[in-house]
Structures are given as structure tokens and as C-alpha cells.
Design a protein around this motif. Structure first.
Motif, short mmCIF file in Angstrom:
data_model
loop_
_atom_site.label_atom_id
_atom_site.label_comp_id
_atom_site.label_asym_id
_atom_site.label_seq_id
_atom_site.Cartn_x
_atom_site.Cartn_y
_atom_site.Cartn_z
N ILE A 92 -1.46 -4.77 -3.11
CA ILE A 92 -2.66 -6.06 -2.05
C ILE A 92 -2.97 -6.15 -4.09
N LYS A 93 -3.07 -5.16 -4.56
CA LYS A 93 -3.52 -5.43 -5.86
C LYS A 93 -2.68 -6.64 -6.64
N GLU A 94 -1.60 -6.10 -6.72
CA GLU A 94 -0.76 -7.72 -7.39
C GLU A 94 -0.60 -8.65 -6.50
N PHE A 95 -0.76 -8.77 -5.08
CA PHE A 95 -1.32 -10.01 -4.38
C PHE A 95 -2.67 -10.67 -5.22
N LYS A 96 -3.30 -10.06 -4.96
CA LYS A 96 -4.86 -10.73 -5.72
C LYS A 96 -4.90 -11.08 -7.03
N ARG A 97 -3.88 -10.32 -7.36
CA ARG A 97 -3.79 -10.92 -8.72
C ARG A 97 -3.10 -12.10 -8.75
N GLN A 98 -2.18 -12.90 -7.98
CA GLN A 98 -1.50 -13.67 -7.74
C GLN A 98 -2.01 -15.08 -7.45
N ARG A 99 -3.87 -14.64 -6.87
CA ARG A 99 -4.90 -15.63 -6.34
C ARG A 99 -4.64 -15.41 -4.66
N TYR A 100 -3.88 -14.17 -4.09
CA TYR A 100 -3.80 -13.97 -2.34
C TYR A 100 -5.42 -13.95 -2.35
N VAL A 101 -6.20 -13.95 -0.84
CA VAL A 101 -7.34 -13.69 -0.34
C VAL A 101 -7.17 -12.65 0.16
N VAL A 102 -7.44 -11.36 0.36
CA VAL A 102 -7.49 -10.77 1.81
C VAL A 102 -8.24 -11.08 3.40
N VAL A 103 -7.38 -11.08 4.00
CA VAL A 103 -8.11 -11.62 4.95
C VAL A 103 -8.53 -10.39 6.16
N VAL A 104 -7.61 -9.50 5.88
CA VAL A 104 -7.98 -8.27 7.08
C VAL A 104 -7.52 -7.24 5.70
N LYS A 105 -8.63 -6.31 5.96
CA LYS A 105 -8.50 -4.70 4.55
C LYS A 105 -7.56 -4.12 5.24
N PHE A 119 -3.48 -8.72 5.87
CA PHE A 119 -3.06 -9.28 5.70
C PHE A 119 -3.68 -9.95 4.28
N LEU A 120 -3.29 -11.08 3.83
CA LEU A 120 -3.27 -11.73 3.04
C LEU A 120 -2.92 -13.44 2.79
#
Length: 133
Positions: A92-105, A119-120
Motif C-alpha cells: 500500500i505504501k508503495e502504491f501510494k508513492r506511485q500516486r494511487y489513492v486508497v479507496v478501501v482501507k 482497494f486502491l
């Protein structure tokens, strides 16, 4: 680059799991049981095939289900890709670094042996589900 991911399934939104499941069975898939997931307010059934990707059918339990909006705008459609990860938080941290948004924690998914899922979303990728290995 996001390492350690394994493809898990394609998620397909449908109003009628039985009817859509029958279409996949005509392609040689075997359909598993339908499970009610009260946390996500959906019904889920997995289909497997020895030479093809696993498919997850999801249908809404009521009008408040998260798949209703997808069905209203697209009808029955593939709408997410799921990958398995050995470390959900690190992925999740890496996806967020690549500008994905967490839509379901992260939360427990009863249809996937109680493992946690998240879900991202990225506008150039669409919806991605991560499942804990």
C-alpha cells in the motif's frame, strides 16, 4: 517498481451471479459457492479454470452496495484486478508513492479465507485490489 505481487483474480460486477456464472461455465470454468460478505455488502463467487485467470463475480446485496454504481453505469463488467502480496502495508505504501489513492482501507475478506484486502485507484490503471498472502 512494486515487487512481490502475484496475480490473483479479475473482479466482475454483475446483478445476477448465477446467470453470469453460467456464461463462464460455458467457457469451461468451475464455479464455487456463493458467499455473502456483510462487511462489503456483496455476494461473491469465484470461478476457476486450469488454463485461465481466476474470476470473482460480485453482486450487490442492496442499493447501498459498492458495486451498484458500477452496474448502473456499465452493466456487467470487469472492474478490478487483484494481486496477492506478502506485505499488505508495504505494498500500500508503495502504491501510494506511485500516486494511487486508497479507496478501501485494509479489512478482512470472508470470501478469501479471512485475509485482509485493500482497494486502491489510479486514473491510468483503474481499481486494484491487494490481498494479503
Amino acid at each position: 517498481m512494486i515487487d512481490n505481487l502475484e496475480f490473483h483474480h479479475i473482479g466482475v460486477a454483475t446483478r445476477d451471479i448465477e446467470a453470469t456464472g453460467a456464461r463462464y461455465q460455458a467457457l469451461g470454468y468451475v464455479q464455487g459457492p456463493t458467499i455473502h460478505d456483510p462487511l462489503q455488502n456483496i455476494r461473491i463467487s469465484f470461478l476457476t479454470h486450469p488454463q485461465m485467470p481466476m474470476v470473482e463475480l460480485l453482486s450487490p446485496c442492496d442499493d447501498k452496495s459498492p458495486v451498484v454504481r458500477i452496474l448502473d453505469s456499465c452493466g456487467t463488467t470487469p472492474y478490478h484486478t487483484c494481486y496477492q502480496t506478502p506485505d499488505l502495508e508495504a505494498s500500500i505504501k508503495e502504491f501510494k508513492r506511485q500516486r494511487y489513492v486508497v479507496v478501501v482501507k485494509p479489512k478482512v475478506a470472508c470470501a478469501i479465507e479471512g485475509r485482509r484486502v485493500a482497494f486502491l485507484f489510479h486514473p491510468e490503471m483503474g481499481l486494484v485490489e491487494l490481498v494479503e498472502k
